[in-house]
Enzyme design. Structure first.
Site, PDB file in Angstrom:
ATOM      1  N   GLU A  51       0.817  -1.208   0.000  1.00  0.00           N
ATOM      2  CA  GLU A  51       0.000   0.000   0.000  1.00  0.00           C
ATOM      3  C   GLU A  51       0.855   1.264   0.000  1.00  0.00           C
ATOM      4  O   GLU A  51       1.967   1.276   0.543  1.00  0.00           O
ATOM      5  CB  GLU A  51      -0.945   0.059   1.215  1.00  0.00           C
ATOM      6  CG  GLU A  51      -2.178  -0.807   1.095  1.00  0.00           C
ATOM      7  CD  GLU A  51      -2.016  -2.154   1.767  1.00  0.00           C
ATOM      8  OE1 GLU A  51      -2.936  -2.980   1.676  1.00  0.00           O
ATOM      9  OE2 GLU A  51      -0.955  -2.378   2.386  1.00  0.00           O
ATOM     10  N   THR A  52       0.287   2.286  -0.602  1.00  0.00           N
ATOM     11  CA  THR A  52       0.819   3.653  -0.571  1.00  0.00           C
ATOM     12  C   THR A  52      -0.322   4.550  -0.121  1.00  0.00           C
ATOM     13  O   THR A  52      -1.461   4.382  -0.571  1.00  0.00           O
ATOM     14  CB  THR A  52       1.310   4.077  -1.964  1.00  0.00           C
ATOM     15  OG1 THR A  52       2.390   3.226  -2.365  1.00  0.00           O
ATOM     16  CG2 THR A  52       1.780   5.525  -1.972  1.00  0.00           C
TER      17      THR A  52
END
Length: 282
Positions: A51-52
């Site tokens: 994830e970002t």
């Protein structure tokens, strides 16, 4: 309107491990204002992490900040290790909670409480959107993909708190670690497997989570899955506390601390450390 690229504060945070580079990293863009959906997705695809996240001003008066969460392939309404990692980055960048010791994150799934005690962070598990036993067709797909027999599945459940998770419970941690899944058979799935460690182990369970539906074959450590599974396993009765190990099959050493309180609240905590700090031009 065209946004002129500019430098923005950026951090990469290791989550759920006391050993640097052995947890689950999350990339955090600390000023997401003016970045469009397509560019956020492009950045997440480029970082190629589970994830970002992008930190934005809150729209809810009770929140300290708003968070958008992207995998390499899709946006998620909620995710666990990005919640803890983003809270750590926000604090390191000088964020001051409205309430001492308690952070409130706004995300697409709603408001999520994050407590800050003795330098450690834990989030309150959000409500599950779907519960109950898996339908037989979906369970059979998982069994085939995992290469196991139906008799190895002790229990199964929808544990969806946003990402769409399902889980199967196997008899032992060893069975979970030995899985060699063919994810092409469940390419649209979000699924985990959990099994108990021996009584002498410092961990109660071993967890593995697979998210091919959003471009993550195996997540090194998954807070959202552990949160929803804990709500299922503890039945919201509490009190209970245990630790889950995750990530060894992908070269990590993650430890997830689960605390189910008497009021039914489940807290998911672990170590967080900023390992990269700087700027990103967007």
């Amino acid at each position: 309107m065209t946004i002129t690229p500019r430098t923005r504060p950026f951090m990469q945070v290791d989550v759920f491990s006391a050993r640097p580079f052995h947890g689950n990293p999350v990339a955090v863009v600390l000023d997401g204002a003016g970045i469009g959906d397509a560019q956020m997705q492009a950045v997440a695809r480029w970082t190629n992490l589970s994830e970002t996240t992008f930190v934005l001003p809150p729209t809810d008066a009770d929140a300290d900040y708003r968070l958008r969460i992207f995998t390499p392939a899709a946006e998620l309404p909620f995710a666990g290790h990005p919640t803890l990692g983003s809270a750590r980055a926000w604090l390191e960048a000088g964020g001051v909670p409205r309430r001492t010791g308690s952070i409130v994150q706004e995300c697409a799934a709603g408001l999520v409480g994050v407590r800050h005690r003795d330098g450690r962070l834990a989030f309150a598990a959000p409500p599950r959107l779907r519960t109950g036993a898996l339908d037989d067709a979906h369970l059979q797909r998982i069994v085939r993909a995992f290469g196991i027999s139906r008799t190895q599945v002790l229990a199964h459940q929808w544990v969806d708190n946003g990402p769409g998770w399902a889980v199967v419970q196997l008899g032992t941690a060893r069975e979970v670690l030995d899985l060699e899944p063919d994810l092409s058979l469940i390419s649209d799935a979000m699924v985990g497997a959990i099994g108990a460690h021996p009584a002498a182990s410092p961990y109660r369970y071993e967890m593995r989570t697979f998210a091919p539906a959003v471009g993550v074959p195996e997540d090194p450590a998954c807070g959202s899955m552990n949160a929803a599974v804990a709500q299922w396993l503890t039945h919201g009765t509490g009190p209970d506390a245990y630790r889950v190990s995750q990530g060894s099959r992908v070269g990590r050493d993650a430890v997830i601390a689960v605390t189910a309180e008497a009021d039914g609240t489940v807290w998911i905590g672990g170590d967080t450390a900023v390992l990269i700090g700087g700027t990103i031009t967007l």
